[in-house]
Design a protein around this motif. Sequence first.
Motif, PDB file in Angstrom:
ATOM      1  N   ALA A  36      -1.173   6.663  -7.161  1.00 55.72           N
ATOM      2  CA  ALA A  36      -2.906   7.187  -7.291  1.00 55.72           C
ATOM      3  C   ALA A  36      -2.936   8.419  -5.907  1.00 55.72           C
ATOM      4  N   ASN A  37      -1.847   8.144  -5.313  1.00 58.44           N
ATOM      5  CA  ASN A  37      -1.555   9.643  -3.879  1.00 58.44           C
ATOM      6  C   ASN A  37      -1.184  10.643  -4.841  1.00 58.44           C
TER       7      ASN A  37
ATOM      8  N   ARG B 193       2.784  16.310   0.438  1.00 58.11           N
ATOM      9  CA  ARG B 193       4.733  15.943   0.801  1.00 58.11           C
ATOM     10  C   ARG B 193       4.416  14.397   0.643  1.00 58.11           C
ATOM     11  N   LEU B 194       3.745  14.652   1.932  1.00 53.26           N
ATOM     12  CA  LEU B 194       3.127  13.314   1.422  1.00 53.26           C
ATOM     13  C   LEU B 194       2.509  11.826   0.114  1.00 53.26           C
ATOM     14  N   GLY B 195       2.308  12.782  -0.188  1.00 57.28           N
ATOM     15  CA  GLY B 195       2.066  12.325  -2.254  1.00 57.28           C
ATOM     16  C   GLY B 195       2.961  12.480  -2.665  1.00 57.28           C
ATOM     17  N   TRP B 196       3.901  13.023  -2.308  1.00 57.03           N
ATOM     18  CA  TRP B 196       5.363  13.466  -3.305  1.00 57.03           C
ATOM     19  C   TRP B 196       6.380  12.198  -2.636  1.00 57.03           C
ATOM     20  N   PHE B 197       6.525  12.249  -1.191  1.00 56.78           N
ATOM     21  CA  PHE B 197       6.832  11.039  -0.790  1.00 56.78           C
ATOM     22  C   PHE B 197       6.838   9.603  -0.907  1.00 56.78           C
ATOM     23  N   LEU B 198       5.128   9.408  -1.629  1.00 53.71           N
ATOM     24  CA  LEU B 198       5.159   8.253  -1.465  1.00 53.71           C
ATOM     25  C   LEU B 198       4.505   7.437  -2.878  1.00 53.71           C
TER      26      LEU B 198
END
Length: 151
Positions: A94-95, A10-15
């Motif tokens: 990058a994320n 989720r963090l990778g998607w959000f960023l």
Amino acid sequence: MKTKSRFIERLGWFLDESITLPGGYKIGLDGFIGLIPGIGDFIGGLLSSVIIYKAHQIGVPRMVLGRMIINMMIDTVLGAIPIAGDVFDFVWKANKRNVALLEDYQLQPKEVYRKSVIQNVLFIALLLGILVLMIALISWVIGLLITAINS
């Protein structure tokens, strides 16, 4: 090995992909954070480092973590370049790369580890090559200045 956490995904998607533009291209908060002069790319790098830290907690080996750090460093350093770096922030993702690298590692650990070793060595060789070129350029400029001063 534990599976990748939903938090990392989720963090990778959000960023990197939480906003869909007309035409289907996706961007995320990281690019917008990078627009903040002076500290935006630093904050984006800190958020990206959370993914790397979580991968470390899961047990990802150092070589793969090194590859993830390189992805983050490219994003942070090149993203700090005014204007062009801001565009780069929206493109490099990058994320997303690091989340995919973690997924790939969990599916094919030996293959991803081997590729990470090779890419890390190539990246270090590239950095050393750039360093040598910079030293040569600086030496050349100093030589020109000394010649000009002595003339």
